[in-house]
Design a protein around this motif. Structure first.
Motif, PDB file in Angstrom:
ATOM      1  N   ASP A  18       0.823  -1.204   0.000  1.00 58.77           N
ATOM      2  CA  ASP A  18       0.000   0.000   0.000  1.00 58.77           C
ATOM      3  C   ASP A  18       0.860   1.257   0.000  1.00 58.77           C
ATOM      4  O   ASP A  18       0.623   2.194  -0.773  1.00 58.77           O
ATOM      5  CB  ASP A  18      -0.928   0.013   1.221  1.00 58.77           C
ATOM      6  CG  ASP A  18      -2.082  -0.965   1.094  1.00 58.77           C
ATOM      7  OD1 ASP A  18      -2.300  -1.489  -0.018  1.00 58.77           O
ATOM      8  OD2 ASP A  18      -2.760  -1.211   2.105  1.00 58.77           O
ATOM      9  N   SER A 148      -3.264  -5.437 -10.031  1.00 59.05           N
ATOM     10  CA  SER A 148      -2.606  -4.180  -9.673  1.00 59.05           C
ATOM     11  C   SER A 148      -3.479  -2.976  -9.995  1.00 59.05           C
ATOM     12  O   SER A 148      -3.456  -1.969  -9.271  1.00 59.05           O
ATOM     13  CB  SER A 148      -1.246  -4.063 -10.374  1.00 59.05           C
ATOM     14  OG  SER A 148      -1.371  -4.258 -11.761  1.00 59.05           O
ATOM     15  N   HIS A 151      -5.880  -2.640  -7.125  1.00 61.05           N
ATOM     16  CA  HIS A 151      -5.148  -2.176  -5.950  1.00 61.05           C
ATOM     17  C   HIS A 151      -4.910  -0.670  -6.021  1.00 61.05           C
ATOM     18  O   HIS A 151      -5.165   0.059  -5.052  1.00 61.05           O
ATOM     19  CB  HIS A 151      -3.815  -2.918  -5.841  1.00 61.05           C
ATOM     20  CG  HIS A 151      -2.994  -2.490  -4.672  1.00 61.05           C
ATOM     21  ND1 HIS A 151      -1.616  -2.414  -4.724  1.00 61.05           N
ATOM     22  CD2 HIS A 151      -3.338  -2.089  -3.415  1.00 61.05           C
ATOM     23  CE1 HIS A 151      -1.157  -1.996  -3.559  1.00 61.05           C
ATOM     24  NE2 HIS A 151      -2.180  -1.794  -2.752  1.00 61.05           N
ATOM     25  N   ARG A 184      -5.763  -6.015   0.848  1.00 61.44           N
ATOM     26  CA  ARG A 184      -5.444  -4.862  -0.005  1.00 61.44           C
ATOM     27  C   ARG A 184      -6.712  -4.186  -0.501  1.00 61.44           C
ATOM     28  O   ARG A 184      -6.792  -2.963  -0.544  1.00 61.44           O
ATOM     29  CB  ARG A 184      -4.588  -5.293  -1.198  1.00 61.44           C
ATOM     30  CG  ARG A 184      -3.149  -5.610  -0.842  1.00 61.44           C
ATOM     31  CD  ARG A 184      -2.288  -5.654  -2.086  1.00 61.44           C
ATOM     32  NE  ARG A 184      -2.783  -6.602  -3.064  1.00 61.44           N
ATOM     33  CZ  ARG A 184      -2.406  -7.871  -3.124  1.00 61.44           C
ATOM     34  NH1 ARG A 184      -1.560  -8.342  -2.237  1.00 61.44           N
ATOM     35  NH2 ARG A 184      -2.885  -8.679  -4.045  1.00 61.44           N
TER      36      ARG A 184
END
Length: 360
Positions: A18, A148, A151, A184
């Motif tokens: 993060d 990704s 995220h 996440r």
């Protein structure tokens, strides 16, 4: 400085994914804000496109900071990799050079870094263009890039629900687990058909390996008036993911205009219909506040400047942590006029070492 995948893993674990993503989004935003073509030269990527033994490409992506360093990524895109070779679709390495001497300064695994920087670029665009209060994200294509991408979006918006679809049932079946490992992304995940997905999403990401001539990957029906789309999968001439009608009524923002016109969603539009680019979007973001209530598209083809930014981030972390391997690849010795000198001097050094061992 050589950073292997083990070094990149150590950096990611030390910083935390993060924090690392937050740093990259902020660095990329700042770098684009300060981007000046007089000081930074970014060339459109070029390379080889082939069909033997499998469909794929191998490209190089150069960027130079005038008077400082040059970064070059070599990236391979091979859609058959996951099923045929057990490898990621995208494999790459990134190298950095001192432009005063040509000396190789750094060599880094680019596969992980490419996933990060591509996602960070989408987050940068989404933060400017998504409607305030957007909380539903739709993912078409659930491979590596989708993880990704989601995220990065979770770092710039509050996501309550994730709708996802992939034509491969096995890939779709594992997406929620892959995307939410370690907490996440804390959201409700729902696998659904593309028609329901696109009609419900506030922010839509397309990360597919659709073949040339087989697009679009969804129909332009019942999309929300304010939908923002991050189109990530188009990277060949003749390959596209979005319906042309959506592009024609939307604010279209390519990362690299020349590149996107050749192989991105922008190849579907006449040049005078492309509204702006990522640099103008960030440097003049106040102009686009009103665009949040209208449809918008970020045409992400992969900009070399993003590779430079992410490589510098990892090199900074490596120096701070003391990870990486210093290696000498180039042959250079005390006599720059003799290309054989390093062989002769090396042999003399070996003889001297052996004689010292004998005397001792």
């Amino acid at each position: 400085m050589l950073l292997s995948k083990e070094d990149c893993r150590a950096i990611a674990r030390h910083a935390g994914l993060d924090v690392l993503m937050d740093e990259l989004i902020d660095r990329l935003t700042r770098a684009i804000d300060e981007y000046d073509p007089q000081r930074t030269s970014v060339l459109a990527r070029d390379g080889f496109h082939y069909h033997n033994p499998y469909h794929g490409l191998l490209e190089w992506m150069p960027v130079m900071q005038v008077g400082d360093t040059a970064t070059v990524k070599v990236v391979g895109y091979h859609p058959a990799n996951p099923t045929v070779k057990g490898l990621p679709t995208i494999l790459s390495t990134i190298s950095n050079y001192d432009v005063t001497t040509g000396h190789l300064v750094g060599l880094v695994d680019g596969t992980f870094l490419t996933a990060l920087r591509t996602a960070a670029a989408s987050a940068v665009a989404t933060r400017v263009l998504a409607k305030s209060g957007s909380d539903t994200v739709g993912m078409i294509g659930c491979g590596a890039q989708a993880v990704s991408q989601l995220h990065a979006l979770s770092r710039v918006m509050s996501i309550d629900r994730v709708l996802f679809h992939d034509r491969d049932p096995k890939v779709a079946a594992t997406f929620a687990e892959r995307a939410s490992v370690g907490g996440r992304v804390s959201a409700r995940f729902d696998q659904t058909a593309t028609a329901a997905l696109v009609s419900t999403s506030d922010v839509l990401c397309t990360t597919t390996s659709v073949a040339i001539g087989e697009g679009p990957v969804f129909e332009d029906r019942d999309l929300r008036a304010w939908v923002h789309v991050n189109a990530v999968g188009s990277d060949f001439s003749g390959k596209f993911e979005l319906p042309r009608s959506l592009l024609e009524r939307s604010l279209v923002v390519p990362d690299c205009r020349e590149q996107a016109q050749r192989e991105g969603e922008c190849q579907q539009l006449p040049p005078d219909r492309i509204d702006t680019d990522l640099v103008a979007l960030i440097q003049q973001r106040e102009r686009f506040v009103g665009s949040r209530d209208k449809s918008s598209v970020f045409d992400s083809t992969g900009w070399a400047y993003e590779d430079h930014v992410v490589m510098q981030l990892f090199l900074d972390h490596a120096r701070e942590m003391g990870v990486g391997t210093a290696i000498e690849i180039e042959s250079h010795t005390d006599d720059p006029h003799d290309p054989y000198d390093f062989i002769v001097s090396g042999a003399k050094s070996e003889v001297g070492s052996r004689e010292s061992e004998v005397r001792s």
